[in-house]
Design an enzyme around this catalytic site. Structure first.
Site, PDB file in Angstrom:
ATOM      1  N   ASN A  98       0.864  -1.180   0.000  1.00 14.25           N
ATOM      2  CA  ASN A  98       0.000   0.000   0.000  1.00 14.25           C
ATOM      3  C   ASN A  98       0.906   1.238   0.000  1.00 14.25           C
ATOM      4  O   ASN A  98       1.436   1.605   1.036  1.00 14.25           O
ATOM      5  CB  ASN A  98      -0.889  -0.041   1.253  1.00 14.25           C
ATOM      6  CG  ASN A  98      -1.705   1.224   1.432  1.00 14.25           C
ATOM      7  OD1 ASN A  98      -1.791   2.066   0.538  1.00 14.25           O
ATOM      8  ND2 ASN A  98      -2.292   1.381   2.611  1.00 14.25           N
ATOM      9  N   TRP A  99       1.076   1.827  -1.176  1.00 17.56           N
ATOM     10  CA  TRP A  99       2.004   2.964  -1.290  1.00 17.56           C
ATOM     11  C   TRP A  99       1.461   4.218  -0.610  1.00 17.56           C
ATOM     12  O   TRP A  99       2.168   5.193  -0.452  1.00 17.56           O
ATOM     13  CB  TRP A  99       2.283   3.288  -2.762  1.00 17.56           C
ATOM     14  CG  TRP A  99       2.910   2.197  -3.554  1.00 17.56           C
ATOM     15  CD1 TRP A  99       3.200   0.919  -3.141  1.00 17.56           C
ATOM     16  CD2 TRP A  99       3.356   2.276  -4.913  1.00 17.56           C
ATOM     17  NE1 TRP A  99       3.778   0.207  -4.160  1.00 17.56           N
ATOM     18  CE2 TRP A  99       3.887   1.011  -5.264  1.00 17.56           C
ATOM     19  CE3 TRP A  99       3.343   3.285  -5.871  1.00 17.56           C
ATOM     20  CZ2 TRP A  99       4.406   0.744  -6.533  1.00 17.56           C
ATOM     21  CZ3 TRP A  99       3.852   3.014  -7.135  1.00 17.56           C
ATOM     22  CH2 TRP A  99       4.392   1.755  -7.458  1.00 17.56           C
ATOM     23  N   LYS A 100       0.178   4.223  -0.295  1.00 18.70           N
ATOM     24  CA  LYS A 100      -0.488   5.418   0.248  1.00 18.70           C
ATOM     25  C   LYS A 100      -0.284   6.598  -0.703  1.00 18.70           C
ATOM     26  O   LYS A 100      -0.151   6.387  -1.910  1.00 18.70           O
ATOM     27  CB  LYS A 100      -0.013   5.699   1.672  1.00 18.70           C
ATOM     28  CG  LYS A 100      -0.154   4.447   2.563  1.00 18.70           C
ATOM     29  CD  LYS A 100      -0.064   4.729   4.011  1.00 18.70           C
ATOM     30  CE  LYS A 100      -0.218   3.436   4.794  1.00 18.70           C
ATOM     31  NZ  LYS A 100      -0.223   3.641   6.235  1.00 18.70           N
ATOM     32  N   HIS A 111      -9.660   1.195   4.486  1.00 16.47           N
ATOM     33  CA  HIS A 111      -8.415   1.386   5.238  1.00 16.47           C
ATOM     34  C   HIS A 111      -8.684   2.351   6.398  1.00 16.47           C
ATOM     35  O   HIS A 111      -9.488   3.289   6.269  1.00 16.47           O
ATOM     36  CB  HIS A 111      -7.326   1.945   4.313  1.00 16.47           C
ATOM     37  CG  HIS A 111      -5.966   1.920   4.964  1.00 16.47           C
ATOM     38  ND1 HIS A 111      -5.554   2.899   5.834  1.00 16.47           N
ATOM     39  CD2 HIS A 111      -4.967   1.017   4.892  1.00 16.47           C
ATOM     40  CE1 HIS A 111      -4.327   2.595   6.264  1.00 16.47           C
ATOM     41  NE2 HIS A 111      -3.949   1.454   5.707  1.00 16.47           N
ATOM     42  N   GLU A 164      -7.146   4.770   7.503  1.00 18.95           N
ATOM     43  CA  GLU A 164      -6.935   6.198   7.209  1.00 18.95           C
ATOM     44  C   GLU A 164      -8.151   6.795   6.500  1.00 18.95           C
ATOM     45  O   GLU A 164      -8.461   7.972   6.658  1.00 18.95           O
ATOM     46  CB  GLU A 164      -5.644   6.375   6.384  1.00 18.95           C
ATOM     47  CG  GLU A 164      -4.417   6.188   7.282  1.00 18.95           C
ATOM     48  CD  GLU A 164      -3.169   5.704   6.571  1.00 18.95           C
ATOM     49  OE1 GLU A 164      -3.131   5.696   5.331  1.00 18.95           O
ATOM     50  OE2 GLU A 164      -2.232   5.307   7.284  1.00 18.95           O
ATOM     51  N   GLU A 215      -5.766  -4.778  10.394  1.00 19.23           N
ATOM     52  CA  GLU A 215      -4.780  -3.730  10.657  1.00 19.23           C
ATOM     53  C   GLU A 215      -5.148  -3.004  11.951  1.00 19.23           C
ATOM     54  O   GLU A 215      -6.017  -2.122  11.940  1.00 19.23           O
ATOM     55  CB  GLU A 215      -4.769  -2.713   9.513  1.00 19.23           C
ATOM     56  CG  GLU A 215      -4.370  -3.283   8.184  1.00 19.23           C
ATOM     57  CD  GLU A 215      -3.764  -2.208   7.275  1.00 19.23           C
ATOM     58  OE1 GLU A 215      -2.686  -2.462   6.748  1.00 19.23           O
ATOM     59  OE2 GLU A 215      -4.355  -1.131   7.130  1.00 19.23           O
ATOM     60  N   GLY A 243       1.554   3.107  10.852  1.00 22.41           N
ATOM     61  CA  GLY A 243       2.406   4.284  10.711  1.00 22.41           C
ATOM     62  C   GLY A 243       3.013   4.751  12.027  1.00 22.41           C
ATOM     63  O   GLY A 243       3.515   5.860  12.129  1.00 22.41           O
ATOM     64  N   SER A 270       2.811  -1.576  10.188  1.00 26.20           N
ATOM     65  CA  SER A 270       4.257  -1.516  10.424  1.00 26.20           C
ATOM     66  C   SER A 270       4.962  -2.851  10.164  1.00 26.20           C
ATOM     67  O   SER A 270       5.852  -3.246  10.916  1.00 26.20           O
ATOM     68  CB  SER A 270       4.547  -0.991  11.832  1.00 26.20           C
ATOM     69  OG  SER A 270       3.998   0.308  11.983  1.00 26.20           O
ATOM     70  N   GLY A 278       2.745  -0.989   4.522  1.00 22.28           N
ATOM     71  CA  GLY A 278       2.685   0.450   4.284  1.00 22.28           C
ATOM     72  C   GLY A 278       4.046   0.985   3.859  1.00 22.28           C
ATOM     73  O   GLY A 278       4.554   0.658   2.778  1.00 22.28           O
ATOM     74  N   GLY A 279       4.675   1.772   4.721  1.00 20.86           N
ATOM     75  CA  GLY A 279       5.925   2.484   4.420  1.00 20.86           C
ATOM     76  C   GLY A 279       6.989   1.624   3.736  1.00 20.86           C
ATOM     77  O   GLY A 279       7.641   2.088   2.782  1.00 20.86           O
TER      78      GLY A 279
HETATM   79  C1  3PY Z   1       0.722   0.359   7.436  1.00 14.89           C
HETATM   80  O1  3PY Z   1       1.451  -0.618   7.560  1.00 14.89           O
HETATM   81  O2  3PY Z   1       0.999   1.440   7.951  1.00 14.89           O
HETATM   82  C2  3PY Z   1      -0.513   0.276   6.659  1.00 14.89           C
HETATM   83  O3  3PY Z   1      -1.405   1.051   6.871  1.00 14.89           O
HETATM   84  C3  3PY Z   1      -0.636  -0.714   5.583  1.00 14.89           C
HETATM   85  O4  3PY Z   1      -1.831  -0.561   4.902  1.00 14.89           O
END
Ligand code: 3PY
Length: 258
Positions: free
Chosen positions: A10-12, A102, A104, A174, A180, A220, A241-242
């Site tokens: 997930n590149w966000k 998600h 977020e 999640e 994050g 994370s 994520g990151g």
């Molecule tokens: C994270 O790992 O921060 C995520 O939100 C993955 O979607």
């Protein structure tokens, strides 16, 4: 267990279409060097909408092993919804996956379970595989109500989704307190909730559906912690994520068995 592990990045809201092409190429080279078997561990790229066309061109044009998809979609199919992207548009770009709900989006865009349910059904109408995200916040976790909370989300998010569609869905657990923040749930924490999700899928649908659905852990996930998480019986992959926008880190996550 028979479920193919899925590593989804997930590149966000990161990387423009040019940077996206760079990342896809670097990742492809790294995984090619490692002789990665994409049938053994599936890899999905989830870039921002504006990157999808370049990702599609590279992945399909060069027959790379990746699947790709979007981070969100509209609950509606077309019309006067300024700024929205429909499932039909994503299907036309040959997306396989779309993230729905998600944390977020739940947090910053006020998406509740009714919206997440409508988006899940919109994805399925266009033969996209929804990656439906569920997870508890810190307060709920402190009170020990995480399983109850996540199962209530699951029931609402999957309302009216028929059994023949349910088997293809991906669920991502999640915990919001681990997104994050650098905090990761312990492998046991992840297993507890992922197992409860699978059990509930059995109650909502059937033992076959419960056995087929892939349940991912997200929050994370890094190269250093992925193997311990993947060792859990009911964890079938990760929503990353990151670390997914660093080609070296994401390749290590994909190659967690090495
Ligand atoms: C994270 O790992 O921060 C995520 O939100 C993955 O979607």
């Amino acid at each position: 267990q028979g479920r193919t592990p899925l590593m989804a990045g997930n590149w966000k809201m990161n990387l423009d279409h040019f940077e996206a092409a760079h990342l896809v190429q670097k990742l492809a080279w790294t995984l090619d060097d490692a002789k990665h078997d994409f049938d053994a561990v599936e890899v999905a790229l989830l870039p921002p909408f504006t990157d999808l066309r370049s990702v599609q061109t590279l992945v399909d044009g060069d027959k790379l092993g990746f699947k790709y998809g979007a981070q969100d979609l509209s609950q509606y199919d077309k019309g006067a919804y300024t700024g929205e992207i429909s499932g039909a548009m994503l299907a036309k770009l040959k997306c396989t996956y779309v993230v729905v709900g998600h944390s977020e989006r739940r947090q910053y865009h006020a998406e509740d379970d009714a919206v997440v349910n409508a988006k899940t059904k919109a994805a399925l109408r266009h033969d996209l595989i929804p990656i439906v995200c569920v997870g508890e916040g810190l307060e709920v976790r402190k009170e020990g109500r995480q399983v109850q909370h996540v199962l209530a989300q699951l029931d609402a998010d999957l309302a009216e989704v028929p059994a023949e569609k349910a088997a293809s869905i991906v669920i991502a657990y999640e915990p919001v307190w681990a997104i994050g923040t650098g905090e990761t749930a312990t492998p046991d924490d992840a297993q507890e909730v992922c197992a409860a999700i699978r059990k509930r899928l059995g109650e909502l649908y059937s033992a076959d559906v419960a056995a087929a659905v892939r349940v991912l852990y997200g929050g994370s996930v890094k190269a250093q912690n992925v193997a311990a998480i993947m060792a859990q019986e009911d964890v079938d992959g990760a929503l990353v994520g990151g670390a997914s926008i660093d080609p070296g880190d994401f390749a290590s996550i994909v190659r967690y068995r090495d």
